[in-house]
Motif scaffolding. Structure first.
Motif, short mmCIF file in Angstrom:
data_model
loop_
_atom_site.label_atom_id
_atom_site.label_comp_id
_atom_site.label_asym_id
_atom_site.label_seq_id
_atom_site.Cartn_x
_atom_site.Cartn_y
_atom_site.Cartn_z
N GLY A 59 5.14 -14.76 -4.41
CA GLY A 59 6.57 -14.53 -4.61
C GLY A 59 7.02 -13.19 -4.08
O GLY A 59 8.08 -13.08 -3.44
N ALA A 60 6.23 -12.16 -4.33
CA ALA A 60 6.59 -10.82 -3.85
C ALA A 60 6.63 -10.79 -2.32
O ALA A 60 7.50 -10.16 -1.72
N MET A 61 5.69 -11.49 -1.67
CA MET A 61 5.65 -11.49 -0.21
C MET A 61 6.77 -12.33 0.40
O MET A 61 7.31 -11.97 1.44
N TYR A 62 7.13 -13.46 -0.23
CA TYR A 62 8.28 -14.22 0.27
C TYR A 62 9.53 -13.35 0.18
O TYR A 62 10.35 -13.30 1.10
N ARG A 63 9.68 -12.64 -0.93
CA ARG A 63 10.84 -11.76 -1.13
C ARG A 63 10.85 -10.66 -0.06
O ARG A 63 11.86 -10.34 0.52
N LYS A 64 9.68 -10.09 0.22
CA LYS A 64 9.59 -9.03 1.22
C LYS A 64 9.87 -9.58 2.62
O LYS A 64 10.54 -8.92 3.43
N ALA A 65 9.39 -10.79 2.92
CA ALA A 65 9.67 -11.40 4.22
C ALA A 65 11.18 -11.58 4.41
O ALA A 65 11.71 -11.32 5.49
N LEU A 66 11.86 -12.02 3.35
CA LEU A 66 13.33 -12.13 3.41
C LEU A 66 13.95 -10.78 3.69
O LEU A 66 14.83 -10.64 4.56
N ASP A 67 13.53 -9.79 2.95
CA ASP A 67 14.08 -8.45 3.06
C ASP A 67 13.92 -7.90 4.48
O ASP A 67 14.88 -7.47 5.11
N PHE A 130 13.37 -21.75 0.18
CA PHE A 130 14.51 -20.95 0.62
C PHE A 130 14.11 -19.99 1.73
O PHE A 130 14.79 -19.89 2.75
N THR A 131 12.99 -19.30 1.55
CA THR A 131 12.57 -18.33 2.55
C THR A 131 12.28 -19.02 3.88
O THR A 131 12.71 -18.54 4.93
N GLU A 132 11.61 -20.15 3.83
CA GLU A 132 11.33 -20.89 5.07
C GLU A 132 12.63 -21.30 5.75
O GLU A 132 12.78 -21.14 6.97
N MET A 133 13.58 -21.81 4.97
CA MET A 133 14.84 -22.26 5.55
C MET A 133 15.61 -21.10 6.18
O MET A 133 16.14 -21.21 7.28
N VAL A 134 15.67 -19.96 5.51
CA VAL A 134 16.38 -18.80 6.05
C VAL A 134 15.70 -18.31 7.33
O VAL A 134 16.36 -18.00 8.32
N MET A 135 14.37 -18.26 7.33
CA MET A 135 13.64 -17.81 8.52
C MET A 135 13.90 -18.75 9.70
O MET A 135 14.10 -18.30 10.83
#
Length: 153
Positions: A59-67, A130-135
């Motif tokens: 979770g922390a890494m998905y959040r960081k990837a978004l950031d 969500f992270t995959e979709m945004v990327m």
């Protein structure tokens, strides 16, 4: 009964080789055309995702990837993730639907990074989707469109 001696189940001590796992462990799902640093962070999330008990680091890494990914799209926008998502939506770089969904997901990402309790598996799946979709929206789709543009004369 087999005599394991001092090897205690270490298959390498018997010169055995693992050729295949069943069931096969799914590989990471990495959107195409990510900047290298975003891809590295996203891959760290994907490596943690399949392992139950690793919801927090994933979770922390998905959040960081978004950031980091959002900073790549608009390096001038400063502040917390919510403000940057809003600005990108206001500028037409993210859709209103993505902005709306991001409110829920942003909270999950913050909890994964900062709370004492790890996210649930369901929360992690939401964050991952969500992270995959945004990327894909920010990096993969524009690269696909650019690849299909006719050459300039």
């Amino acid at each position: 009964m087999a005599n394991w001696g001092s090897h205690a189940g270490d298959i390498a001590a018997f010169n055995w080789e693992v050729k295949k796992f069943w069931p096969e462990v799914p590989g990471p799902i990495i959107p195409e055309d990510l900047p290298p640093d975003v891809e590295r962070i996203y891959l760290a999330a994907e490596r943690n995702y399949p392992t139950f008990g690793n919801e927090e680091p994933a979770g922390a890494m998905y959040r960081k990837a978004l950031d980091v990914g959002l900073k790549k799209i608009d390096p001038e926008t400063k502040g917390v993730l919510a403000n940057r998502i809003k600005k990108l939506a206001d500028d037409g770089k993210l859709t209103a639907d993505i902005q709306e969904w991001s409110g829920h997901i942003r909270v999950l990402g913050n909890e994964a990074a900062h709370d004492e309790e790890p996210p649930t598996r369901e929360e992690l799946e939401d964050l991952r989707s969500f992270t995959e979709m945004v990327m894909r929206y920010l990096f993969t789709l524009p690269a696909m469109v650019n690849a299909r543009k006719p050459p300039k004369a």
